[in-house]
Design a protein around this motif. Sequence first.
Motif, PDB file in Angstrom:
ATOM      1  N   ASP A 304      56.057  45.366  31.515  1.00 27.50           N
ATOM      2  CA  ASP A 304      56.021  44.915  30.122  1.00 27.50           C
ATOM      3  C   ASP A 304      57.134  43.893  29.928  1.00 27.50           C
ATOM      4  OD1 ASP A 304      55.883  44.455  27.442  1.00 27.50           O
ATOM      5  OD2 ASP A 304      56.088  46.538  26.808  1.00 27.50           O
ATOM      6  N   GLN A 306      57.714  41.920  27.710  1.00 26.39           N
ATOM      7  CA  GLN A 306      58.172  41.846  26.328  1.00 26.39           C
ATOM      8  C   GLN A 306      59.439  42.678  26.112  1.00 26.39           C
ATOM      9  OE1 GLN A 306      56.924  39.921  23.955  1.00 26.39           O
ATOM     10  NE2 GLN A 306      58.299  40.650  22.346  1.00 26.39           N
ATOM     11  N   GLY A 418      50.871  48.839  33.395  1.00 29.67           N
ATOM     12  CA  GLY A 418      51.033  47.961  32.256  1.00 29.67           C
ATOM     13  C   GLY A 418      50.600  46.538  32.526  1.00 29.67           C
ATOM     14  N   ARG A 419      51.367  45.609  32.007  1.00 32.32           N
ATOM     15  CA  ARG A 419      51.047  44.197  32.130  1.00 32.32           C
ATOM     16  C   ARG A 419      51.045  43.742  33.593  1.00 32.32           C
ATOM     17  NH1 ARG A 419      48.379  39.739  30.912  1.00 32.32           N
ATOM     18  NH2 ARG A 419      49.622  37.841  31.102  1.00 32.32           N
ATOM     19  N   GLU A 420      51.854  44.387  34.435  1.00 31.25           N
ATOM     20  CA  GLU A 420      51.940  43.965  35.832  1.00 31.25           C
ATOM     21  C   GLU A 420      50.609  44.157  36.553  1.00 31.25           C
ATOM     22  OE1 GLU A 420      54.998  44.271  39.623  1.00 31.25           O
ATOM     23  OE2 GLU A 420      55.141  45.720  37.988  1.00 31.25           O
ATOM     24  N   THR A 422      47.691  43.593  35.358  1.00 32.43           N
ATOM     25  CA  THR A 422      46.909  42.397  35.057  1.00 32.43           C
ATOM     26  C   THR A 422      47.412  41.201  35.853  1.00 32.43           C
ATOM     27  OG1 THR A 422      46.537  43.227  32.807  1.00 32.43           O
ATOM     28  CG2 THR A 422      46.106  40.895  33.198  1.00 32.43           C
TER      29      THR A 422
END
Length: 434
Positions: A304, A306, A418-420, A422
């Motif tokens: 993440d 962010q 999480g984002r990783e 993707t």
Amino acid sequence: MDSLFDALPTNRYEPLPVRMRPTQLDHFFGQEKAVGKGTFLRAMVEKDTVPSMLFYGPCGIGKTTLAGIIAKVSNSYFVNLNATNAGIGELRNIIEDARKRVRSLQQRTILFLDEIHRFNKSQQDVLLPCVEDGTIILIGATTENPFFEVNRPLLSRLRLITLEALTPKAIGQILTRALTDCEIGLGDRELTMSDEVKEDIGIFVNGDGRMALNILEQAAAMVPDKGTITLEVMEKVVGRRIYTYDKKGDSHYDTISAFIKSMRGSDVQATLHYLARMIEAGEDPNFIARRIVICAAEDVGLADPQALILANAAAQAAHMVGFPEARIILSEAACYVALAPKSNSAYVGIDAAISDVRHKECGAIPEHLRDSHYSGATKLGYGLTYKYVHNYPNGYVEQQYLPDSLRGVTYYEGIRRGREATLLENWEQHRNGK
């Protein structure tokens, strides 16, 4: 308007912080970086040649006191204003009087303007020409970040003096002076207080000397002459337990360790508990914020991204506003980091790469990656076979980037969280030509 700069207080009914206000630099504890021996400002004060300045720092650390000390030793005419109740008309009158004083008496005027950030742009603009031509020497004081609150043209004409929150040691020196001074302090009562209690109070007040003296005065009223002011007495005054770290520093490091491990372990309840411990112990908000930023990069990472953005914004905001409001900012960032998915792939990857750079002969940079933007580079063969990715479908093309001796090495091991997840999926699609 200039009562601050009157003679030494002799009224025993005045509050202890007022009576103990230093009138000489030797009693101005805790600001050695700003006015210690050999500093620019100390030399200017001793020579009575202070320039226009801006004192910046939190409440209770001596901004007004330092202005008072300058007033005592200077031959200049001093005027004291607070921006909360001063208007442009009053300011123009002071400037005009200063011009007359220069012409008739050859005497400088030093204007001390407390809470200068309270002045709006037009009020600050009135000060510009008279500071520029030396009609007045302006000493401003602010608790707010001057780069946000003071007009840039005015700020450029002021020397910025940053005063730091008082350390527990400096608070202890202030308390000792108050307990031993028989003329304006509590020395005639022969009260005692251990160094440990002084340090506990120094941590509790979080750098605010005024608060420390107020607590001392109230505690002194609860014990008889020749009595001892204990931590229990102090806690009765403040109305709650004074939570502090132990003096060897073990609790300090244990608490921050538990805080970081709780965020890493995604236990938001424990994260808030250890954050509360540090806040109550008077820990520096900047220290806490830095640990949240590190955890966001090291433990949340690409799962993440962010989290790092939020943690960094929180660190800046906490530094700007300070406690008590900083507790809300730190809580938001710590909770986000605790709740975010975790990945240490970037942390592990860079350490592995650094290890190779330190311990291996890594070889030369491939010629097609070298800089080719100068005359003669093409003759050396630099950049000739480089493939510009934007000329290929999906912005990806296979080519060698690592030196020959490191071909095939793996530093980054992706983690599918999480984002990783993707990011990894996109990367693999590129590599597979999709």
